[in-house]
Design a protein around this motif. Structure first.
Motif, PDB file in Angstrom:
ATOM      1  N   VAL A  53       0.836  -1.204   0.000  1.00 45.58           N
ATOM      2  CA  VAL A  53       0.000   0.000   0.000  1.00 45.58           C
ATOM      3  C   VAL A  53       0.869   1.251   0.000  1.00 45.58           C
ATOM      4  O   VAL A  53       0.606   2.199  -0.750  1.00 45.58           O
ATOM      5  CB  VAL A  53      -0.975   0.001   1.201  1.00 45.58           C
ATOM      6  CG1 VAL A  53      -1.602   1.360   1.413  1.00 45.58           C
ATOM      7  CG2 VAL A  53      -2.056  -1.036   1.005  1.00 45.58           C
ATOM      8  N   SER A  54       1.910   1.252   0.809  1.00 40.81           N
ATOM      9  CA  SER A  54       2.800   2.415   0.863  1.00 40.81           C
ATOM     10  C   SER A  54       3.502   2.628  -0.474  1.00 40.81           C
ATOM     11  O   SER A  54       3.598   3.756  -0.959  1.00 40.81           O
ATOM     12  CB  SER A  54       3.840   2.241   1.969  1.00 40.81           C
ATOM     13  OG  SER A  54       3.210   2.135   3.208  1.00 40.81           O
ATOM     14  N   HIS A  55       3.968   1.545  -1.076  1.00 41.71           N
ATOM     15  CA  HIS A  55       4.642   1.643  -2.373  1.00 41.71           C
ATOM     16  C   HIS A  55       3.684   2.131  -3.451  1.00 41.71           C
ATOM     17  O   HIS A  55       4.027   3.010  -4.245  1.00 41.71           O
ATOM     18  CB  HIS A  55       5.211   0.274  -2.743  1.00 41.71           C
ATOM     19  CG  HIS A  55       5.880   0.232  -4.064  1.00 41.71           C
ATOM     20  ND1 HIS A  55       7.108   0.794  -4.294  1.00 41.71           N
ATOM     21  CD2 HIS A  55       5.472  -0.300  -5.248  1.00 41.71           C
ATOM     22  CE1 HIS A  55       7.442   0.611  -5.556  1.00 41.71           C
ATOM     23  NE2 HIS A  55       6.468  -0.050  -6.156  1.00 41.71           N
ATOM     24  N   LEU A  56       2.475   1.583  -3.470  1.00 43.25           N
ATOM     25  CA  LEU A  56       1.495   2.000  -4.476  1.00 43.25           C
ATOM     26  C   LEU A  56       1.043   3.434  -4.263  1.00 43.25           C
ATOM     27  O   LEU A  56       0.774   4.151  -5.230  1.00 43.25           O
ATOM     28  CB  LEU A  56       0.285   1.059  -4.472  1.00 43.25           C
ATOM     29  CG  LEU A  56       0.525  -0.304  -5.089  1.00 43.25           C
ATOM     30  CD1 LEU A  56      -0.667  -1.207  -4.839  1.00 43.25           C
ATOM     31  CD2 LEU A  56       0.796  -0.191  -6.575  1.00 43.25           C
ATOM     32  N   TYR A  57       0.965   3.875  -3.002  1.00 44.38           N
ATOM     33  CA  TYR A  57       0.595   5.261  -2.749  1.00 44.38           C
ATOM     34  C   TYR A  57       1.620   6.215  -3.349  1.00 44.38           C
ATOM     35  O   TYR A  57       1.261   7.216  -3.964  1.00 44.38           O
ATOM     36  CB  TYR A  57       0.440   5.528  -1.247  1.00 44.38           C
ATOM     37  CG  TYR A  57       0.178   6.983  -0.957  1.00 44.38           C
ATOM     38  CD1 TYR A  57      -1.075   7.534  -1.199  1.00 44.38           C
ATOM     39  CD2 TYR A  57       1.186   7.812  -0.488  1.00 44.38           C
ATOM     40  CE1 TYR A  57      -1.322   8.874  -0.966  1.00 44.38           C
ATOM     41  CE2 TYR A  57       0.946   9.151  -0.253  1.00 44.38           C
ATOM     42  CZ  TYR A  57      -0.304   9.678  -0.494  1.00 44.38           C
ATOM     43  OH  TYR A  57      -0.544  11.008  -0.270  1.00 44.38           O
ATOM     44  N   VAL A  58       2.894   5.879  -3.178  1.00 47.11           N
ATOM     45  CA  VAL A  58       3.940   6.725  -3.748  1.00 47.11           C
ATOM     46  C   VAL A  58       3.830   6.727  -5.271  1.00 47.11           C
ATOM     47  O   VAL A  58       3.924   7.781  -5.910  1.00 47.11           O
ATOM     48  CB  VAL A  58       5.337   6.259  -3.280  1.00 47.11           C
ATOM     49  CG1 VAL A  58       6.442   6.949  -4.049  1.00 47.11           C
ATOM     50  CG2 VAL A  58       5.493   6.493  -1.787  1.00 47.11           C
TER      51      VAL A  58
END
Length: 155
Positions: A103-108
């Motif tokens: 989720v953190s990677h996709l948010y970036v």
């Protein structure tokens, strides 16, 4: 991969088919298609993260409350049930950490794509020489069609 049989049941819009967009540039259409694909992937991952957090709360609460809610089932059965739930909690926490990273990677990724798309819209969206409202019309189209605002930061 099926984790508890819940995640793969959600159907998200497919963006692999070319979308009919009110744009004049094929590069902006490709950029927007990639943005939509990553956006829906991010939303799906956020949903998985929320489900796993809820599952961890339920299993963790069950582990702590079994000895008090079921005192008459015997110590050995209560202990074995708590150990089974503890193992399930361990698996849920491990999966939650992996999904949280995704989720953190996709948010970036989505944030960078949104910033890039907005920059393209502000700099050179169309080939008109006179002042026009093509970029604003495209942003309104995206807001009405996909319910995604390109003017504010995604949360």
């Amino acid at each position: 991969m099926i984790i508890l049989g819940i995640y793969n049941l959600f159907i998200l819009p497919k963006t692999t088919v070319p979308i009919d967009l009110p744009v004049t540039s094929a590069r902006i259409a490709e950029l927007f298609s990639e943005f939509l694909r990553r956006y829906y992937e991010w939303k799906s991952a956020k949903l998985k993260e929320m489900i796993l957090m809820f599952l961890m709360l339920i299993v963790g609460g069950s582990i702590l409350s079994i000895p008090w809610l079921l005192p008459n089932i015997g110590m050995s059965l209560s202990l074995s049930l708590s150990l089974c739930l503890l193992f399930l909690f361990y698996i849920a926490v491990k999966r939650y950490i992996a999904v949280n990273r995704k989720v953190s990677h996709l948010y970036v990724n989505v944030h960078v794509l949104q910033h890039h798309l907005v920059g393209k819209l502000e700099v050179g969206f169309c080939n008109h020489r006179e002042p026009c409202h093509c970029a604003e019309e495209f942003m309104d189209y995206v807001l009405k069609t996909y319910n995604i605002s390109l003017n504010k930061i995604l949360i």
